[in-house]
Design an enzyme around this catalytic site. Sequence first.
Site, PDB file in Angstrom:
ATOM      1  N   ASP A   1       0.863  -1.177   0.000  1.00 27.98           N
ATOM      2  CA  ASP A   1       0.000   0.000   0.000  1.00 27.98           C
ATOM      3  C   ASP A   1       0.909   1.239   0.000  1.00 27.98           C
ATOM      4  O   ASP A   1       2.120   1.123   0.159  1.00 27.98           O
ATOM      5  CB  ASP A   1      -0.857  -0.033   1.277  1.00 27.98           C
ATOM      6  CG  ASP A   1      -2.045   0.909   1.217  1.00 27.98           C
ATOM      7  OD1 ASP A   1      -2.235   1.561   0.173  1.00 27.98           O
ATOM      8  OD2 ASP A   1      -2.776   0.972   2.208  1.00 27.98           O
ATOM      9  N   GLU A  49       2.636   5.099  -3.913  1.00 31.76           N
ATOM     10  CA  GLU A  49       2.573   6.123  -4.983  1.00 31.76           C
ATOM     11  C   GLU A  49       3.880   6.893  -5.127  1.00 31.76           C
ATOM     12  O   GLU A  49       4.188   7.285  -6.258  1.00 31.76           O
ATOM     13  CB  GLU A  49       1.400   7.070  -4.710  1.00 31.76           C
ATOM     14  CG  GLU A  49       0.042   6.406  -4.808  1.00 31.76           C
ATOM     15  CD  GLU A  49      -0.277   5.499  -3.624  1.00 31.76           C
ATOM     16  OE1 GLU A  49       0.276   5.726  -2.534  1.00 31.76           O
ATOM     17  OE2 GLU A  49      -1.047   4.550  -3.798  1.00 31.76           O
ATOM     18  N   ASP A  75      -8.909   3.823  -1.880  1.00 35.39           N
ATOM     19  CA  ASP A  75      -9.831   4.171  -0.796  1.00 35.39           C
ATOM     20  C   ASP A  75     -11.153   4.719  -1.320  1.00 35.39           C
ATOM     21  O   ASP A  75     -11.403   5.925  -1.279  1.00 35.39           O
ATOM     22  CB  ASP A  75      -9.163   5.194   0.130  1.00 35.39           C
ATOM     23  CG  ASP A  75      -7.914   4.620   0.787  1.00 35.39           C
ATOM     24  OD1 ASP A  75      -7.690   3.398   0.661  1.00 35.39           O
ATOM     25  OD2 ASP A  75      -7.168   5.385   1.409  1.00 35.39           O
TER      26      ASP A  75
END
Lengths: 621, 889
Positions: free
Chosen positions: B480, B483, B556
Amino acid sequence: DDQFLLLLGVSPQDEDYYKGLLSSPSSTIKCKDGSFKFSTSQLNDDFCDCPDASDEPGTSACPNGKFYCKNAGHIPFSLYSSRVNDGICDCCDGSDEYDGKVKCPNTCWEAGKVARERLKMKIATYQQGVTVRNRLVEQAKLAIAKEEAELSKLKNEEKILKGLVEQLQERKEQIEKAEEKERLQKEKEDKERKETEEANLKEKQNGEQVESSEADALKNDIHDKIGEQVESSEADALKNDMHDKIGLLGDSSSSQDVMEGHGDSESEAQHGEFDVKEESSIGDVKPLQEDSLLHATEKEEQLTVDGQPGLDTGNQAEVEEDNSESLSKEELGRLVASRWTGEKTEPQTQEVSSAKDKNHGTEEEDAYGEEYSGYDSEEDEHRYDNNDDGDNEDQMDDFGGEDHDDSSPSYKSESDDEPDLPAEPSWLEKIQKSVRRIFQAVTFFQTPVDKSEAARVRKEYDESSAKLSKLQSRISSLTHKLKHDFGREKEFYSFYGQCFENKQNKYVYKICPFKQASQVEGHSTTRLGSWEKFEDSYKVMQFLNGDKCWNGPDRSMKASILLVKLRCGLNNEVTDVDEPSRCEYLALLSTPAVCVEEKLKELQDKLDMMNKEQPTSHDEL
Amino acid sequence: WKKDEFRNCNQTPFCKRARSRKPGACNLIATEVSISDDGDLIAKLITKIPENNGSQDPPVEVDSQPLLLTISVYQDGILRLKIDEDQSLNPPKKRFEEKIDNDLGFSSVVYLDGDYEGVLRHDPFEVFVRERGNGKRVLSINSNGLFDFEQLREKKEGDDWEERFRSHTDTRPYGPQSISFDVSFFGADIVSGIPEHATSLALKPTSGPGVEDGFSEPYRLFNLDVFEYLHESPFGLYGSIPFMFSHGKARGSSGFFWLNAAEMQIDVFGTGWNAGQDKIMMPVDEKRIDTLWMSEAGVVDAFFFVGPGPKDVVRQYTSVTGRPAMPQLFATAYHQCRWNYRDEEDVFGVDSKFDEHDIPYDVLWLDIEHTDGKRYFTWDKVLFPNPEEMQNKLAAKGRHMVTIVDPHIKRDDNYYIHKEASDNGYYVKDASNRDFDGWCWPGSSSYVDVVNPDIRSWWADKFSYGNYVGSTPYLYIWNDMNEPSVFNGPEVTMPRDALHFGGTEHRELHNAYGYYFHMATSNGLVKRENGKDRPFVLSRAFFPGTQRYGAVWTGDNTAEWDHLRVSVPMLLTLGLTGISFSGADVGGFFGNPEPDLLVRWYQLGAYYPFFRAHAHQDTKRREPWLFGERNTQLIREAIHTRYMFLPYFYTLFREANVTGTPVIRPLWMEFPADEETFSNDEAFMVGNGLLVQGVYTERAKHVSVYLPGDQSWYDLRNGATYKGGKRHKFEALEDSVPAFQRAGTIIPRKDRFRRSSTQMDKDPYTLVIALNSSKEAEGELYIDDGKSFNFENGAYIHRHFKFSNGKLTSSNAAPSGAGGNKFSTDCTVERIILLGLSPAPKSAFIEPSNQKVGIEMGPLTIRPGKNPSFATIRKPNVRIADNWTIKIL
């Protein structure tokens, strides 16, 4: 044996249903739901013919079937058909795995032994528990009857006392009116005297003397009337004013009574004080606000309570974020992280926070902190154990099976809020007597007012009305108490005014039935909920509308709640507290109040059955 | 969604400059055109000096260097265009060039596919692909003359290259270096692709006429951790794939891919955007969609894919960026996740509740709270004292676990990962060349520089059982925040002037960071079992090529109907751009779904390629059994549906693995000529055989479903038939979303339910034959061991089923002599359901066993209550691996 194979997975109750198929291979019966027919050769042939699974009790062919394992020596059990021949041993007799891919040993007798021991212990707990419970029920009934009797007596006394107080008040008012009148009369006379003297002086100067007693009398008369009117309206106004004030006082005191009676949160009252303080001491406002924010870092939900009640926290977040450009790198990091976590991001300064809490802390809480140390928390070691019968509830019931005195320090009685009422039964009579004396002595009004008589009336009135208000507050608290639902047989009566505590890591949980529940960390208290009601046929206690709590990304606040599951145990003890979802708490309370006889019978039957079915040999298919 | 926190195009100088350029502004011309030794076409792009037609203006000063242009062509209709600075002219810096780590199709360079040719027009410079013979254009670059290439230059006195955004300053030591150009798609009714955006499948215009509210910004490709993203926005999310797909009724599909990892912004022009611009000569009769591509840095390395079918384009694209990896079988089943399952007791509680309610699941996930203070590869000793025992306990039921491992490393000298990484200089550096220090879950953190292959290898070793204490072979990984998410960074990410391996600036490769991290983690799982076990790694960030390393999810999302709806175009877009294994959080990550929404989400999510329920820590518990008996039953049925179709899904994953064709597809991928389907992104195809329509409104009474094609469709709920080429109105039944099997297909299923997919291994198959109007149907089934790489050497079974002339034939579809390994299974077929056969025959004859079996009437799916019955071949018991025929008598 063929028949045995045919009826693989069939429960004893269903054997009759399949009877028709056992006579010949070509016989057919209907699926239980009546949808299709199937023949003997289709029974347990590993192909699902009936949508309700009735043709495949012993295979995995139908997705919604049940497989019955006998588990001789232990408890028979119905498995989902999805467990049949899946390579995992589910039945302790191994009967669910018969395709030869895995070999499942028969462990029923060993597992059964453990289960039987556990069951026996549980039965023993229940046996004692039932006795304790019966005693509780008896005691509760007596206590309630007593309180009800007291209540009706008090109500009766209230009625009488109220009458007396009214009489006294009336008299008092008469006296006061008379006194006022006297006072005015005196004033008037003084004035007239002055005027007369002045007039005399003038007359003397004018050399004229007019004397007309009649005219004087007339004047006096008129004057009197006017004076009376003025006086009475003034007095009315005064009286109203007084009344308002008294009414206010009365209201506030009665609401306080309610608070005491209801046992509404102490902390609420403190918050009230705190608010007042905050508003009044302007110089302190800034540090206090900081305090409340600091406080919020630990318990975000208190932000609105401690801080400005009307504040939209969402807006505040916006405001903060708008300022994010001026934040330090770390502050910015914490701020952005807080979006996902919902945590507040101000740096924590423990010293300040605890300093504030010290001001804030109450003796009672401190007392709890000390008292709590005597509490012996009992962890259940078997919690992770796989219970073969899968009956977790039963397992839970095993908690805290040991004997503890009911006066266990884990709970204490809430401070007695009851007002002091004279213990003597004749107190009312005494009052009545003295009031009667007053009325006998002063049958009608006399002017001037007898000063000592007036003082006596006033004193009598003050005392009686104080007594009346005590009496009323006792009535209200008793009425309030008796209104509660104490259970089917009033078995929860003894919970009234009690609190149960449990420590989990850094938190102390305090559960006060019929009142409220809270979580205490150091000196900060979070209200988990206010008493709502019993649920699930008195197996659960519900506390709702606790302190507000962050809920999710929309930054909405929701109130915490607590459910307390009740389990049979010999003493009142909170055995576990958990927060399965944010702001939703779950506690386990073992108590004899739920050790019911029916359940004991059920357990005994279960044990009888387990003892009956002993495996003759190692059944293996 | 915090709009102010992110830059819009106007606040992004390169984007603002590019957008304000007028068509025809490009004055580059191609000169010195030649053919290289490799057969590439090489040219120089130089600035054309306008002729001074007697004007008194001084001649335009040319300060730019010639650019180097290379056109290569590859087999299967792929044209590659590269434009970079000429290294022989010593530019101040070598621009970052993202590499394609792939040898597929690169060994043999051939001229563009026989039907197409690539054309480089010299003046003005333009490159396009056209059909040979009729000369019809397919794709082109710089037809509108918007090409611009900001060349690197030395900083001069007075140059201010710094860029400021909010409290952040980007030092920009190399100054402007952006590239932009226009790309035209000819014969296109729609363009699609360029994920990740939460928006429709057919991309809406962002410039020119017809721009809708909220779409005036270009589509942004910049991997960002966006808090509470909007469901309708061109805003960039967690991953970036600069690959655009076009489709039109007239010609079919084509694709354009720009391999570039810097921030990109892409405008889709509305028709008529350049009205009145007479400078440009374009064929007017063509249906065309023009687009503008703008990137902050990098080089031009662009690929043209000619199609012409939609599946051709994905095949061509994945031949360049790689085919989707074959997943573990368990990973295609249902996953149960929550932030967080708090402790071992919670894990066992949830696990046993699934069993108690007879709901299958395969994987239980642990989010960040399982670690010791957000130090990945560690366990919270209080909450998870016995992680191995816990995993083994679940594994005994055939279940797996996943833990989260993120790229931010807690700066704590007592944490071994940090110690090693900082000692060895394995962290990304800041602009002043110190270890970059940013804020994330653990607080002060540094980020592993996975751009360096050596550091990736070091990272991969961290997953060995010895290094990752408490891990077992049943544990897989979730990446997770890759980015990367940096809470106190500009736009919640890493500063663009941070430095990576080889002095490359973060701005140059930002969009690829997460991909490298995913790659390193995935390689770690391969390594820990010595290449014997397929990895399973879920990633949030992605880039072209991510499909080779694992699954992605859409981040999300929120528990709202609109987010349920947008999940479909988002996943379809990912599929079109190579990432087949994708899903959205079932139930919505943020917020609390109403039971109705949750149930509908499960019913739709059961058809997502990646099927996982997940929830934020502040949400109420929402495991399937928490919403009353009826809802539990509905969710159980939804999950059962997925397990029932697992053999079909697995076969589709294999198809994706071989051809790139995604598991779930836009309707137009299967019905390319049916215009009705072009804007339909509420329904989708699972493979070529199932059509699924979501229900996207609360307490819906009716659902309108468009069934494409000229063949019928069979309702999965009751077998009822509906005509194709029509829109039908259905009652919205509570028990499932509308789903249909296409006439002419055969779908393999396993109708027995187990605790997890592991126990279904030996269960028999059901074949559902949906006959078309000529009473024919076909289908496939792929089986292997579900976990190893042996399939790469032929250890698999691939069957082809065909029904025609009243006879079902099962034949081998695997290429003969593929590898030396064998895979075998004793599984049989227990049931064959024939849809569209009436009157129902009485029996069937099986060869080669020469056995007669009965045909009875049976339900389409076994569930309590009365259901319509169909001809069912009862217990043919043929082995799935064998050749056989079954003739209807």
